[in-house]
Motif scaffolding. Structure first.
Motif, PDB file in Angstrom:
ATOM      1  N   ALA A   1       5.898  19.634 -13.425  1.00 50.25           N
ATOM      2  CA  ALA A   1       5.464  19.565 -12.025  1.00 50.25           C
ATOM      3  C   ALA A   1       5.839  18.198 -11.467  1.00 50.25           C
ATOM      4  N   LEU A   2       6.428  18.194 -10.293  1.00 48.60           N
ATOM      5  CA  LEU A   2       6.879  16.930  -9.723  1.00 48.60           C
ATOM      6  C   LEU A   2       6.275  16.773  -8.332  1.00 48.60           C
ATOM      7  N   LYS A   3       5.323  15.880  -8.228  1.00 49.56           N
ATOM      8  CA  LYS A   3       4.650  15.670  -6.942  1.00 49.56           C
ATOM      9  C   LYS A   3       5.334  14.537  -6.200  1.00 49.56           C
ATOM     10  N   SER A   4       5.899  14.848  -5.053  1.00 53.47           N
ATOM     11  CA  SER A   4       6.568  13.798  -4.282  1.00 53.47           C
ATOM     12  C   SER A   4       5.821  13.558  -2.980  1.00 53.47           C
ATOM     13  N   LEU A   5       5.839  12.313  -2.555  1.00 55.98           N
ATOM     14  CA  LEU A   5       5.123  11.943  -1.335  1.00 55.98           C
ATOM     15  C   LEU A   5       6.089  11.400  -0.296  1.00 55.98           C
ATOM     16  N   ASN A   6       5.697  11.580   0.960  1.00 55.47           N
ATOM     17  CA  ASN A   6       6.471  11.033   2.079  1.00 55.47           C
ATOM     18  C   ASN A   6       6.146   9.556   2.232  1.00 55.47           C
ATOM     19  N   TRP A   7       6.585   8.978   3.332  1.00 52.82           N
ATOM     20  CA  TRP A   7       6.348   7.546   3.552  1.00 52.82           C
ATOM     21  C   TRP A   7       4.992   7.254   4.174  1.00 52.82           C
TER      22      TRP A   7
ATOM     23  N   TRP B   1      -9.941   1.159  -0.159  1.00 54.17           N
ATOM     24  CA  TRP B   1      -8.512   1.454   0.028  1.00 54.17           C
ATOM     25  C   TRP B   1      -8.158   2.777  -0.625  1.00 54.17           C
ATOM     26  N   ARG B   2      -8.669   2.977  -1.830  1.00 56.75           N
ATOM     27  CA  ARG B   2      -8.340   4.202  -2.561  1.00 56.75           C
ATOM     28  C   ARG B   2      -8.740   5.428  -1.743  1.00 56.75           C
ATOM     29  N   TRP B   3      -9.965   5.401  -1.193  1.00 58.18           N
ATOM     30  CA  TRP B   3     -10.411   6.556  -0.423  1.00 58.18           C
ATOM     31  C   TRP B   3      -9.529   6.768   0.800  1.00 58.18           C
ATOM     32  N   HIS B   4      -9.336   5.724   1.563  1.00 55.54           N
ATOM     33  CA  HIS B   4      -8.556   5.885   2.793  1.00 55.54           C
ATOM     34  C   HIS B   4      -7.142   6.363   2.482  1.00 55.54           C
ATOM     35  N   LEU B   5      -6.515   5.743   1.498  1.00 54.82           N
ATOM     36  CA  LEU B   5      -5.123   6.096   1.202  1.00 54.82           C
ATOM     37  C   LEU B   5      -5.002   7.535   0.716  1.00 54.82           C
TER      38      LEU B   5
ATOM     39  N   SER C   1       2.317  16.071   3.630  1.00 57.46           N
ATOM     40  CA  SER C   1       3.242  17.016   4.250  1.00 57.46           C
ATOM     41  C   SER C   1       4.198  16.283   5.182  1.00 57.46           C
ATOM     42  N   ASP C   2       3.858  15.065   5.529  1.00 63.11           N
ATOM     43  CA  ASP C   2       4.659  14.293   6.470  1.00 63.11           C
ATOM     44  C   ASP C   2       4.416  12.808   6.240  1.00 63.11           C
ATOM     45  N   ASP C   3       5.210  11.967   6.900  1.00 64.71           N
ATOM     46  CA  ASP C   3       4.914  10.537   6.853  1.00 64.71           C
ATOM     47  C   ASP C   3       3.545  10.308   7.490  1.00 64.71           C
ATOM     48  N   ALA C   4       2.851   9.257   7.089  1.00 66.38           N
ATOM     49  CA  ALA C   4       1.550   8.938   7.678  1.00 66.38           C
ATOM     50  C   ALA C   4       1.546   7.458   8.051  1.00 66.38           C
TER      51      ALA C   4
ATOM     52  N   LEU D   1       0.822  -1.218   0.000  1.00 67.03           N
ATOM     53  CA  LEU D   1       0.000   0.000   0.000  1.00 67.03           C
ATOM     54  C   LEU D   1       0.856   1.268   0.000  1.00 67.03           C
ATOM     55  N   GLY D   2       2.067   1.187   0.550  1.00 68.59           N
ATOM     56  CA  GLY D   2       2.979   2.338   0.541  1.00 68.59           C
ATOM     57  C   GLY D   2       3.384   2.693  -0.881  1.00 68.59           C
ATOM     58  N   ASN D   3       3.776   1.689  -1.665  1.00 65.37           N
ATOM     59  CA  ASN D   3       4.122   1.941  -3.074  1.00 65.37           C
ATOM     60  C   ASN D   3       2.931   2.547  -3.799  1.00 65.37           C
TER      61      ASN D   3
END
Ligand SMILES: Nc1ncnc2c1ncn2[C@@H]1O[C@H](COP(=O)(O)OP(=O)(O)OP(=O)(O)O)[C@@H](O)[C@H]1O
Ligand SMILES: [Zn+2]
Length: 568
Positions: free
Chosen positions: A328-334, A364-368, A375-378, A19-21
């Motif tokens: 535009a480069l959207k990056s996500l935390n862990w 899953w899609r909604w929750h994730l 803005s931070d790890d979740a 789910l992280g990936n």
């Protein structure tokens, strides 16, 4: 019409993704692609499996399969999991396919011509018993920094430092375990990134709109100074070091290294798509062939940002050819699993195939997405997941749709009632929705997903609150026309909500359209205004009762899953 090229970081081939990936790259890219299609943009959404490198070879060896066969099977598994999750790639390619071979060899050739690639002698660990060099993870040993005894040649899992295999203490072969190893010299191609420092810095500076996380990672790398890097390896599986069919002398047993060829597959996969559909890939990638009006958006987890802001641009800009670069480069935390690491190698967390055995994709899609690590790890926990599903999806959205369709059927029949006019309560709703739709749209456009989905949830809540105020079950006793107008407004709102929700919960949105027999592709065009959207059904349109949209998650299910997944 805007033209938008969207790529998600390429999932590595070593097994099904967790789910992280999913939330770190593919899912936000999908939500954005869907949103832009609904807005009427011309979208090309590209992804592929990243198939080269030592982890793939080691995973294939562990599975007792030839690496090509292993990759073929894993590709199918990942492709099917993506489809089942509703990931709407226009093409899901493979970095081992021919277009990427050609393009990678092309870039190496051009870069060498520009003086940015050079052949150098390197020292590498060689296994005498295995009769081969041991690049990267093929060698293990004791970490020179922290003394961890099972450090891998390219990185120590204990202290996290990047390593050079020749620095390991007590090295041994990961293939055979043999300690009969020595350091030997071998020739490799190096990409001279140091020479590119100023050009990359200037290019990064020309992107003031990049989000904070992206900018700060790029700046950190530039500050530390770019280093020349070897882009070939002594391996068999990979792209041959050749040009136009001719293998480079002395490189017969070598291939390009994965970090050089993987991002080029964004272009390669576009060519695969074009080949499969009789389309033209260059109008998406070559600014001299029509790509100058393309907006290119990339999605990835934070560990990939340096490769996309520095290394891949070094390849692209270094070529001095008119390639499209990222806008535009959207990056996500862990996303963490109960505060710890999701891990493919240690099988920790919930994986995409397992998730769908428990519940449909939209849960899953909604929750994730509503809780994306922006803005931070979740932290992902099953308890939090169940809470969000039960509250947002079952109590708020599911309940709204269920309540009004059942009431209408019972009192007016299975047809949108035509009587009555919209009055104050409906006007108030329309005003509120116009504001919220604008905010929601702006947030999606800016790829601020958490904020966007707070707004979407508020739109669902507004539906319930409207019903509370309009109370057709009360007004029907004295003023049937008033009740009819309220019911018509609420039924219209189901279609509007389906449109707005479709980027994130596409399967449910389509069930909501099916209530009215609407074609989702046509019905899901992004709304111009709430007043127009809520005037769509004038009365007389037939509808059918939907199945229950969301089932609540029960405590004993959570207990079972905790046990199954070893949640701590
Ligand atoms: N826990 C996570 N949260 C968010 N994004 C993640 C997470 N783990 C990996 N990613 C992102 O997923 C994308 C695909 O990753 P990839 O297939 O290379 O796996 P990985 O990073 O090696 O993960 P793992 O080490 O768990 O196998 C990358 O953009 C990566 O940054
Ligand atoms: Zn270490």
């Amino acid at each position: 019409m805007a033209r938008i090229l969207i790529t998600s970081a390429l999932p590595y081939i070593n097994g099904i993704k967790h789910l992280g990936n999913l939330v770190g790259s593919m899912l936000p890219a999908d939500v954005y692609a869907r949103f832009q299609r609904q807005r009427g943009s011309e979208v090309l959404f590209i992804c592929a499996t990243d198939e080269h490198g030592t982890p793939a070879e080691l995973a294939a060896a562990a599975a007792g399969q030839p690496v090509a066969e292993y990759c073929r099977q894993q590709y199918e598994i990942q492709k099917n999991a993506g489809d089942a999750f509703g990931l709407s790639f226009d093409h899901f390619g493979r970095s081992s396919n021919p277009p990427n071979h050609r393009l990678t060899q092309h870039f190496a050739h051009v870069l060498e011509g520009k003086g940015l690639i050079e052949e150098r002698t390197d020292e590498q660990v060689y296994s005498i018993d295995d009769e081969r060099f041991l690049p990267d993870r093929y060698v293990e040993g004791t970490c020179p920094h922290c003394d961890y005894e099972k450090a891998r040649g390219d990185q120590c899992d204990n202290c996290g430092r990047l390593l050079d295999p020749v620095d390991l203490k007590n090295p041994y072969s990961a293939v055979s375990g043999s300690k009969n190893v020595e350091v030997r010299e071998t020739r490799h191609l190096h990409l001279l990134q140091e020479k590119m420092q100023d050009r990359i810095a200037e290019w990064v500076a020309s992107k003031p709109d990049w989000p904070h996380l992206t900018k700060s990672i790029a700046s950190k790398w530039l500050k530390e100074g770019l280093r020349d890097r070897s882009i070939t390896r002594d391996l068999k599986w990979g792209i041959p070091v050749a040009y136009e069919g001719k293998v480079r002398e002395g490189f017969e047993n070598k291939v390009f290294y994965v970090w050089f060829d993987a991002p080029i597959e964004y272009i390669g996969a576009t060519e695969e798509w074009a080949d499969a559909h009789g389309e033209n890939w260059e109008r998406w990638w070559r600014t001299d062939k029509g790509a100058d009006d393309v907006k290119y958006v990339q999605f990835m987890g934070k560990d990939n940002v340096a490769f996309h802001t520095v290394s891949f641009p070094a390849t692209i800009l270094g070529s001095e050819e008119p390639w499209k670069t990222v806008d535009a480069l959207k990056s996500l935390n862990w996303l963490t699993w109960y505060g710890g690491k999701f891990s493919t190698s240690q099988n920790r967390g919930v994986f995409m195939d397992q998730a769908l055995e428990l519940l449909p994709a939209d849960y899953w899609r909604w929750h994730l997405m509503a809780n994306a690590p922006e803005s931070d790890d979740a932290s992902f926990t099953l308890e939090h997941f169940a809470g969000v599903v039960n509250k947002d999806l079952a109590d708020v959205l599911g309940n709204f749709v269920n309540r009004i369709t059942r009431f209408c059927k019972a009192r007016f029949g299975e047809e949108v009632p035509a009587e009555g006019e919209y009055s104050e309560a409906e006007q108030a709703l329309i005003t509120e929705l116009d504001g919220r739709i604008k905010t929601y749209t702006d947030c999606l456009e800016a790829m601020e997903f958490r904020k966007a989905f707070v707004e979407l949830r508020s739109i669902w809540v507004a539906g319930n609150e409207y019903l509370q105020i309009a109370a057709p079950w009360t007004t029907i006793k004295e003023d049937k026309d008033r009740a009819a107008a309220s019911v018509r407004c609420a039924l219209n709102m189901i279609a509007l909500v389906a449109t707005l929700s479709r980027p994130v919960i596409p399967f449910t949105a389509d069930k909501m359209f099916a209530v009215f027999g609407l074609d989702p592709e046509k019905a899901s065009q992004w709304p111009v205004s709430a007043s127009e959207a809520l005037a769509q059904f004038k009365g007389g349109e037939a509808f059918t009762l939907p199945e229950v949209l969301f089932a609540k998650i029960e405590d004993d299910q959570i207990a079972d899953w905790r046990e199954q997944f070893g949640a701590e």
